[in-house]
Design an enzyme around this catalytic site. Structure first.
Site, mmCIF file in Angstrom:
data_model
loop_
_atom_site.group_PDB
_atom_site.id
_atom_site.type_symbol
_atom_site.label_atom_id
_atom_site.label_comp_id
_atom_site.label_asym_id
_atom_site.label_seq_id
_atom_site.Cartn_x
_atom_site.Cartn_y
_atom_site.Cartn_z
ATOM 1 N N ARG A 49 34.593 28.213 59.804
ATOM 2 C CA ARG A 49 33.456 28.027 58.883
ATOM 3 C C ARG A 49 33.633 28.838 57.608
ATOM 4 N NH1 ARG A 49 28.991 28.539 63.720
ATOM 5 N NH2 ARG A 49 28.781 26.333 64.271
ATOM 6 N N HIS A 51 31.016 22.854 66.274
ATOM 7 C CA HIS A 51 30.190 23.477 67.314
ATOM 8 C C HIS A 51 31.108 24.098 68.351
ATOM 9 C CE1 HIS A 51 27.169 24.003 70.495
ATOM 10 N NE2 HIS A 51 28.137 23.606 71.302
ATOM 11 N N THR A 100 27.315 31.164 62.032
ATOM 12 C CA THR A 100 26.645 29.872 61.866
ATOM 13 C C THR A 100 26.533 29.463 60.399
ATOM 14 O OG1 THR A 100 25.354 30.362 63.853
ATOM 15 C CG2 THR A 100 24.533 28.599 62.431
ATOM 16 N N GLU A 147 27.549 22.610 78.755
ATOM 17 C CA GLU A 147 27.873 21.638 77.703
ATOM 18 C C GLU A 147 29.051 20.747 78.109
ATOM 19 O OE1 GLU A 147 28.197 24.045 74.150
ATOM 20 O OE2 GLU A 147 26.064 24.549 74.223
ATOM 21 N N PHE A 192 14.350 23.128 61.857
ATOM 22 C CA PHE A 192 15.521 22.399 61.370
ATOM 23 C C PHE A 192 15.997 21.326 62.348
ATOM 24 C CE2 PHE A 192 17.240 26.245 63.492
ATOM 25 C CZ PHE A 192 18.126 25.674 64.399
ATOM 26 N N ARG A 229 34.452 31.307 69.665
ATOM 27 C CA ARG A 229 33.339 31.590 68.752
ATOM 28 C C ARG A 229 33.782 32.474 67.587
ATOM 29 N NH1 ARG A 229 28.132 29.194 68.721
ATOM 30 N NH2 ARG A 229 27.213 31.179 68.130
ATOM 31 N N TYR A 242 21.459 20.366 72.294
ATOM 32 C CA TYR A 242 20.719 21.298 71.432
ATOM 33 C C TYR A 242 19.319 21.587 71.981
ATOM 34 C CZ TYR A 242 24.458 20.928 67.971
ATOM 35 O OH TYR A 242 25.666 20.999 67.319
ATOM 36 N N LYS A 268 31.977 18.281 64.144
ATOM 37 C CA LYS A 268 30.760 17.539 63.827
ATOM 38 C C LYS A 268 31.073 16.409 62.824
ATOM 39 C CE LYS A 268 27.747 21.561 64.628
ATOM 40 N NZ LYS A 268 26.877 22.560 63.950
ATOM 41 N N ASN A 295 28.219 22.627 58.887
ATOM 42 C CA ASN A 295 29.154 23.716 59.202
ATOM 43 C C ASN A 295 30.332 23.305 60.098
ATOM 44 O OD1 ASN A 295 27.674 23.521 61.521
ATOM 45 N ND2 ASN A 295 26.929 25.627 61.529
HETATM 46 P P1 IDP Z 1 25.797 27.836 66.257
HETATM 47 O O1 IDP Z 1 26.263 26.425 65.954
HETATM 48 O O2 IDP Z 1 26.576 28.854 65.461
HETATM 49 O O3 IDP Z 1 25.769 28.134 67.731
HETATM 50 P P2 IDP Z 1 22.890 27.680 66.402
HETATM 51 O O4 IDP Z 1 21.951 28.766 65.999
HETATM 52 O O5 IDP Z 1 23.041 27.410 67.865
HETATM 53 O O6 IDP Z 1 24.311 27.971 65.719
HETATM 54 O O7 IDP Z 1 22.408 26.353 65.663
HETATM 55 C C1 IDP Z 1 22.977 25.097 66.012
HETATM 56 C C2 IDP Z 1 23.245 24.328 64.760
HETATM 57 O O8 IDP Z 1 22.008 24.017 64.129
HETATM 58 C C3 IDP Z 1 24.056 25.073 63.689
HETATM 59 O O9 IDP Z 1 25.454 25.031 63.908
HETATM 60 C C4 IDP Z 1 23.655 24.340 62.446
HETATM 61 O O10 IDP Z 1 24.361 23.088 62.339
HETATM 62 C C5 IDP Z 1 22.185 24.039 62.719
HETATM 63 N N1 IDP Z 1 21.309 25.079 62.163
HETATM 64 C C6 IDP Z 1 21.040 26.283 62.700
HETATM 65 N N2 IDP Z 1 20.191 26.989 61.927
HETATM 66 C C7 IDP Z 1 19.927 26.191 60.875
HETATM 67 C C8 IDP Z 1 19.104 26.350 59.714
HETATM 68 O O11 IDP Z 1 18.436 27.364 59.496
HETATM 69 N N3 IDP Z 1 19.083 25.280 58.858
HETATM 70 C C9 IDP Z 1 19.801 24.137 59.051
HETATM 71 N N4 IDP Z 1 20.570 23.956 60.143
HETATM 72 C C10 IDP Z 1 20.639 24.971 61.032
HETATM 73 MG MG MG Z 2 24.559 27.474 69.260
#
Ligand code: IDP
Ligand code: MG
Length: 149
Positions: free
Chosen positions: A102, A115, A91, A126, A57, A85, A49, A9, A112
């Site tokens: 991470r 992705h 996350t 994707e 968010f 993963r 997304y 990212k 973080n």
């Molecule tokens: P992932 O990247 O581990 O698959 P997801 O739940 O799919 O996690 O969320 C996608 C992205 O959205 C996360 O990697 C993070 O950058 C952002 N994100 C997810 N939850 C939050 C939150 O509660 N606050 C801020 N950003 C979030």
């Molecule tokens: Mg995800």
């Protein structure tokens, strides 16, 4: 062989972490079969997304992902989506295990670094959002015969 979509990212690119991420996946034994450094257009951020469009968010996530170039990759290897993963970690970097990308390299859920697709189905979806079939290359790693039984 299984494939997955991985993206450094904008925070990871700006922090000079592309090489670190690539190195971890390469040393594990995964094979990179496509890559591109680019600023993602809005349309592909929304597609990438789509499950989060209604989340509180999402506006900040979209702003973050569009804030600079991302490094997009396709990686190949056994159980690629599930194993990558695990290498990426939880996350929220505060909860991500040490040894994961991470867990080792990030502080904030909103920054973080990386992705990775969460299932083989997401990986296919994707990869198709970001790459055409002709962009995926085919070659052999010289260590393939010793990586797999
Ligand atoms: P992932 O990247 O581990 O698959 P997801 O739940 O799919 O996690 O969320 C996608 C992205 O959205 C996360 O990697 C993070 O950058 C952002 N994100 C997810 N939850 C939050 C939150 O509660 N606050 C801020 N950003 C979030
Ligand atoms: Mg995800």
């Amino acid at each position: 062989m299984d494939r997955t979509f991985v993206m450094v990212k904008p925070d990871g690119v700006a922090r000079g972490l592309i090489g670190e991420v690539v190195s971890r996946l390469e040393r594990k034994g995964f094979k990179m079969v496509a890559a591109r450094l680019e600023r993602l257009p809005e349309k592909r951020v929304m597609e990438q997304y789509r499950e989060h469009l209604e989340k509180p968010f999402f506006p900040s996530l979209r702003h973050y992902i569009e804030s600079g170039p991302c490094f997009l990759m396709v990686w190949e290897g056994r159980d690629a989506a599930a194993v990558v993963r695990k290498i990426v970690g939880a996350t929220n970097p505060a909860e991500a295990a040490p040894g994961t990308i991470r867990g080792d390299l990030a502080m904030d859920i909103g920054r973080n670094v990386i992705h990775a697709s969460d299932s083989p189905g997401s990986a296919d979806r994707e990869i198709a959002i970001h790459f055409s079939a002709g962009e995926l290359v085919s070659y052999k790693r010289v260590d393939e015969p010793v990586l797999y039984e």
